[in-house]
Design a protein around this motif. Structure first.
Motif, short mmCIF file in Angstrom:
data_model
loop_
_atom_site.label_atom_id
_atom_site.label_comp_id
_atom_site.label_asym_id
_atom_site.label_seq_id
_atom_site.Cartn_x
_atom_site.Cartn_y
_atom_site.Cartn_z
N ARG A 205 0.82 -1.21 0.00
CA ARG A 205 0.00 0.00 0.00
C ARG A 205 0.86 1.26 0.00
O ARG A 205 1.95 1.28 0.54
N HIS A 206 0.32 2.33 -0.59
CA HIS A 206 0.99 3.62 -0.67
C HIS A 206 0.15 4.68 0.01
O HIS A 206 -1.06 4.53 0.17
N ASP A 207 0.78 5.81 0.39
CA ASP A 207 0.10 6.90 1.10
C ASP A 207 -1.06 7.49 0.33
O ASP A 207 -2.00 8.03 0.91
N CYS A 208 -1.02 7.39 -1.00
CA CYS A 208 -2.07 7.99 -1.83
C CYS A 208 -3.33 7.12 -1.86
O CYS A 208 -4.32 7.52 -2.46
N GLY A 209 -3.28 5.94 -1.26
CA GLY A 209 -4.41 5.01 -1.32
C GLY A 209 -4.22 3.96 -2.38
O GLY A 209 -5.01 3.03 -2.51
N GLY A 210 -3.16 4.11 -3.18
CA GLY A 210 -2.86 3.14 -4.23
C GLY A 210 -2.21 1.90 -3.66
O GLY A 210 -1.73 1.88 -2.53
N VAL B 53 -1.67 14.55 -5.27
CA VAL B 53 -3.06 15.01 -5.20
C VAL B 53 -3.89 14.05 -4.36
O VAL B 53 -4.66 14.47 -3.49
N LEU B 54 -3.74 12.74 -4.58
CA LEU B 54 -4.50 11.76 -3.82
C LEU B 54 -4.09 11.74 -2.35
O LEU B 54 -4.92 11.57 -1.47
N ALA B 55 -2.78 11.92 -2.08
CA ALA B 55 -2.30 11.92 -0.70
C ALA B 55 -2.86 13.11 0.07
O ALA B 55 -3.21 12.99 1.24
N LYS C 274 -5.71 14.56 -0.51
CA LYS C 274 -7.12 14.22 -0.25
C LYS C 274 -7.23 13.25 0.92
O LYS C 274 -8.18 13.28 1.68
N ALA C 275 -6.22 12.37 1.05
CA ALA C 275 -6.22 11.39 2.14
C ALA C 275 -5.64 11.97 3.43
O ALA C 275 -5.60 11.29 4.44
N GLY C 276 -5.12 13.22 3.37
CA GLY C 276 -4.57 13.87 4.55
C GLY C 276 -3.11 13.62 4.81
O GLY C 276 -2.60 13.90 5.87
N SER C 277 -2.38 13.11 3.78
CA SER C 277 -0.96 12.78 3.96
C SER C 277 -0.02 13.91 3.57
O SER C 277 1.17 13.81 3.78
N GLY C 278 -0.51 14.95 2.92
CA GLY C 278 0.35 16.04 2.48
C GLY C 278 0.91 15.77 1.10
O GLY C 278 0.76 14.71 0.54
#
Length: 180
Positions: free
Chosen positions: A125-130, A160-162, A164-168
């Motif tokens: 898993r990655h911080d972006c949700g991927g 961009v996805l990170a 949105k997920a709150g990771s910066g």
């Protein structure tokens, strides 16, 4: 280092570059630099005259090592009176990612699943949700064929996805000497 989808690679060194990385996923990154005739001809061959080359490793001192998963195209080749050849390359920003370690490099591709992974998921898993599917994962493995939105790891889409997920995350603009 550049590569052609059907095979063939070439390491190039371009002088006095200007690299512009956009912060817009629908935008375009550009690189303008000085080249020799041989390197410009090699770029033309790898990009098949217009587009298609993959940029496996773009190194800029003091910056992350970048990679672009295809669609690198040559916007222009201009010869100056002093005998130099100025080339301009461009690619969709969504294809830019951080290059993986190793002598060849290249961006790690991963995908965002259409549904959140469950407790049985064993994928990376990655911080972006991927995630990078593992063949033996019951939810995302070879037998399942999940629907994923693929993108290069560490790139603009990841940032961009990170966020949105709150990771910066952050966009980058760079100029300086580099080799590809």
């Amino acid at each position: 280092m550049f590569a052609r989808p059907g095979g063939g690679t070439r390491a190039l060194r371009l002088g006095d570059p200007l690299l512009t990385l956009t912060g817009d996923p629908s935008g375009e990154d550009r690189l303008s630099a000085w080249s020799t005739d041989g390197d410009a001809d090699a770029l033309d061959a790898l990009a098949d005259g217009t587009s298609g080359a993959t940029l496996r490793r773009l190194t800029v001192p003091g910056e992350a090592v970048w990679a672009v998963l295809g669609e690198v195209r040559i916007l222009g080749r201009v010869r100056t009176g002093a005998g130099g050849l100025h080339v301009t390359l461009a690619w969709p920003a969504r294809l830019r990612g951080t290059a993986s370690a190793g002598p060849v490099g290249g961006a790690v591709r991963h995908g965002v699943p259409d549904a959140a992974p469950g407790g049985a998921c064993v994928c990376v898993r990655h911080d972006c949700g991927g995630l990078v599917p593992r063949p033996w994962c019951a939810e995302h493995g070879d037998a399942v064929g999940p629907v994923l939105e693929w993108h290069p790891g560490g790139g603009l889409r990841c940032a961009v996805l990170a966020v949105k997920a709150g990771s910066g995350g952050a966009a980058v603009a760079v100029s300086g000497a580099w080799s590809a």
